[in-house]
Write an enzyme that holds these catalytic residues in place. Structure first.
Site, PDB file in Angstrom:
ATOM      1  N   ASN A   7      46.815   0.874 -43.113  1.00 48.15           N
ATOM      2  CA  ASN A   7      46.048   0.515 -43.915  1.00 48.15           C
ATOM      3  C   ASN A   7      46.301   1.482 -45.105  1.00 48.15           C
ATOM      4  O   ASN A   7      46.269   3.236 -43.529  1.00 48.15           O
ATOM      5  CB  ASN A   7      44.280   1.134 -43.387  1.00 48.15           C
ATOM      6  CG  ASN A   7      43.440   1.507 -44.226  1.00 48.15           C
ATOM      7  OD1 ASN A   7      43.661   1.992 -45.395  1.00 48.15           O
ATOM      8  ND2 ASN A   7      42.634   0.744 -44.084  1.00 48.15           N
ATOM      9  N   ARG A 100      46.344  -2.963 -46.041  1.00 51.16           N
ATOM     10  CA  ARG A 100      45.409  -3.002 -47.327  1.00 51.16           C
ATOM     11  C   ARG A 100      45.661  -2.641 -48.496  1.00 51.16           C
ATOM     12  O   ARG A 100      46.713  -1.334 -48.613  1.00 51.16           O
ATOM     13  CB  ARG A 100      43.975  -1.793 -46.744  1.00 51.16           C
ATOM     14  CG  ARG A 100      43.454  -1.577 -47.604  1.00 51.16           C
ATOM     15  CD  ARG A 100      42.226  -0.656 -47.234  1.00 51.16           C
ATOM     16  NE  ARG A 100      41.445  -0.418 -48.011  1.00 51.16           N
ATOM     17  CZ  ARG A 100      41.363   0.895 -48.239  1.00 51.16           C
ATOM     18  NH1 ARG A 100      41.986   2.035 -48.247  1.00 51.16           N
ATOM     19  NH2 ARG A 100      40.539   1.563 -49.329  1.00 51.16           N
ATOM     20  N   HIS A 188      36.423  -0.931 -51.819  1.00 48.36           N
ATOM     21  CA  HIS A 188      35.395  -1.731 -50.429  1.00 48.36           C
ATOM     22  C   HIS A 188      35.179  -2.839 -50.656  1.00 48.36           C
ATOM     23  O   HIS A 188      34.350  -3.223 -50.390  1.00 48.36           O
ATOM     24  CB  HIS A 188      34.025  -0.173 -50.360  1.00 48.36           C
ATOM     25  CG  HIS A 188      33.822   0.226 -50.705  1.00 48.36           C
ATOM     26  ND1 HIS A 188      33.069   1.546 -50.978  1.00 48.36           N
ATOM     27  CD2 HIS A 188      34.935   1.543 -50.070  1.00 48.36           C
ATOM     28  CE1 HIS A 188      33.337   3.186 -50.964  1.00 48.36           C
ATOM     29  NE2 HIS A 188      34.767   2.879 -50.613  1.00 48.36           N
ATOM     30  N   ARG A 249      32.788  12.998 -55.011  1.00 47.51           N
ATOM     31  CA  ARG A 249      32.205  12.534 -56.212  1.00 47.51           C
ATOM     32  C   ARG A 249      31.273  12.323 -56.990  1.00 47.51           C
ATOM     33  O   ARG A 249      30.143  12.009 -55.843  1.00 47.51           O
ATOM     34  CB  ARG A 249      33.036  11.133 -55.680  1.00 47.51           C
ATOM     35  CG  ARG A 249      34.754  10.686 -55.679  1.00 47.51           C
ATOM     36  CD  ARG A 249      35.230  10.063 -55.594  1.00 47.51           C
ATOM     37  NE  ARG A 249      35.478   9.333 -53.977  1.00 47.51           N
ATOM     38  CZ  ARG A 249      35.266   8.332 -53.578  1.00 47.51           C
ATOM     39  NH1 ARG A 249      35.771   7.335 -54.684  1.00 47.51           N
ATOM     40  NH2 ARG A 249      36.319   8.272 -52.328  1.00 47.51           N
ATOM     41  N   GLU A 392      37.307  -2.894 -41.430  1.00 44.67           N
ATOM     42  CA  GLU A 392      38.121  -3.996 -42.693  1.00 44.67           C
ATOM     43  C   GLU A 392      39.479  -3.764 -41.807  1.00 44.67           C
ATOM     44  O   GLU A 392      40.253  -5.178 -42.226  1.00 44.67           O
ATOM     45  CB  GLU A 392      38.628  -2.031 -43.437  1.00 44.67           C
ATOM     46  CG  GLU A 392      37.523  -1.940 -44.295  1.00 44.67           C
ATOM     47  CD  GLU A 392      37.018  -0.228 -45.147  1.00 44.67           C
ATOM     48  OE1 GLU A 392      36.530  -0.204 -44.314  1.00 44.67           O
ATOM     49  OE2 GLU A 392      37.237  -0.637 -46.718  1.00 44.67           O
TER      50      GLU A 392
END
Ligand code: ADP
Length: 407
Positions: A7, A100, A188, A249, A392
């Site tokens: 990842n 990923r 996501h 963000r 994940e």
């Protein structure tokens, strides 16, 4: 079957190795990886901090004098079969490697075996994910150098959202935007899909019959509306900047503000990028931190701006859930995941409060305990509320396993 998962973040590299003892079926519950590694080179210029942990409890912490990803990956792979963290005899024991990949564009709706064509597509999509797709490609090349015969699989963060109806996917600019690839992609996706599947499993229901809203609330935050096992709407868009208020963000802002800043304040594109991605959200409003724990502590100690940041975070979260509800025209399960979603009882309770009029009721005691992979709704709630520990890496490993069954 031994599955290595990579990842790649913009200045980090995570990796883990799963061992599936009975290769003919996947275990019902997510297994613990036999080996896990994290490398971060954002803190100390020219150095990478590495931590490797094995299921046997061995822990290796080192600082390596490099920040080149191929060098970091080569070093990590060595710890799999050498020294005190050794978990395999030789690297060729690894059966498959899963990566990923943040952006799969409009082409990739599912995970794929990596070929020259797939690599070219990931490369072509670099302008849409400039910090992430090059990192994934470096990871793929590094593995190819060491293990040229081992199959590699790309699992895309955008894939789960790729079947969104056009009404959710398009921006209301000129139609030519869509033709140029300017559309909502959503991110996501690996986490939203994993949480949806895990929720169905936890509730003993068929995912295809459920209407869900999954709230991935980490440093980055996004919602997905899920029906028939697919994402039909999501809050992140063309980039991971859209939608909810996040750690640093902004989430959605009036695009007119950007025009104003360009015209009146002579902002450059780089300044806009910096302010919207790194100096906004919880951090921008509180002036304290992008970290939910620190902002909550400051608010508890009386900081007005920290309180305002939390109020805005909840307001945007509730509004986002409301908008997903309208798209789904109903709701069976609300799911919370990632750092904030899994751990903050206050955020979950505040978000849910707005939907009590629908008969949604939390069990306050269960909510307070933040139990992973459990239903925390009251018995008589009209909507189930589930906390899922997002995994994940395990989701990527599962995809690898499934593709290996087909080959
Ligand atoms: P990333 O998106 O980088 O993977 P995480 O999913 O780990 O991040 O989420 C990080 C966020 O989770 C941070 O804002 C952190 O403050 C928050 N978090 C972690 N533990 C808690 C907690 N116990 N209470 C509230 N927030 C928490």
């Amino acid at each position: 079957m031994k599955i290595l998962v990579l990842n790649a973040g913009s200045s980090s590299q995570k990796s883990c190795l799963y061992e599936i003892v009975d290769s003919s079926s996947l275990p019902e519950h997510p297994p613990q990886p036999v080996w896990e590694a994290k490398v971060d080179w954002s803190h100390h210029q020219g150095f990478a901090e590495m931590e490797v942990v094995t299921a046997q409890g061995t822990c290796l912490k080192e600082e390596i004098r490099t920040h080149s990803r191929p060098a970091v990956i080569a070093y990590l792979l060595d710890t799999l079969w050498k020294g005190e963290t050794q978990v395999i005899k030789q690297l060729s024991d690894i059966n498959v490697v899963g990566h990923r990949v943040v952006h799969g564009g409009q082409e990739y709706r599912e995970s794929v075996r990596i070929t020259a064509e797939v690599k070219a597509a990931i490369s072509r999509l670099i302008p849409l994910a400039p910090a992430h797709n090059p990192a994934s490609l470096e990871g793929i090349e590094s593995v190819t150098n060491v293990l040229p015969q081992v199959p590699q699989v790309a699992v895309f963060d955008t894939a789960f959202h790729s079947q969104m109806p056009q009404a959710s996917a398009l921006y209301a600019g000129p139609y030519e935007w869509f033709e140029q690839g300017i559309r909502r992609y959503g991110f996501h996706g690996i986490s939203h899909q994993y949480c949806a599947q895990r929720t169905a499993q936890i509730l003993g229901r068929d995912l295809n019959t459920l209407k869900l809203i999954t709230c991935h609330l980490g440093n980055g935050c996004s919602l997905a509306a899920i029906q028939h096992g697919h994402s039909i709407d999501t809050t992140m868009g063309f980039t991971p900047l859209d939608g909810l208020m996040m750690g640093s963000r902004s989430g959605s802002v009036d695009p007119g503000i950007l025009i104003h800043l360009l015209r009146q304040e002579n902002y450059t594109a780089a300044q806009l990028d910096q302010v919207l991605n790194q100096a906004s959200g919880l951090k921008g409003i509180s002036g304290i931190s992008s970290d939910m724990r620190q902002v909550s502590e400051a608010a508890a100690k009386g900081s007005q701006r920290a309180r305002l940041a939390l109020d805005m975070y909840i307001h945007r979260l509730q509004a986002g859930i409301g908008s997903m509800l309208a798209g789904l025209k109903g709701l069976d399960v609300l799911v919370f995941t990632a750092g904030v979603g899994e751990n903050s009882a206050w955020v979950r309770a505040s978000a849910c409060e707005a939907f009590e009029f629908l008969g949604l009721k939390l069990d306050p005691r269960k909510n307070q305990q933040s139990p992973a992979d459990q239903d925390i709704a009251a018995v008589d709630s009209s909507i189930r509320v589930v906390v899922v520990h997002t995994q994940e890496d395990w989701a990527i490993a599962q995809e690898c396993w499934k593709l290996m069954q087909l080959s």
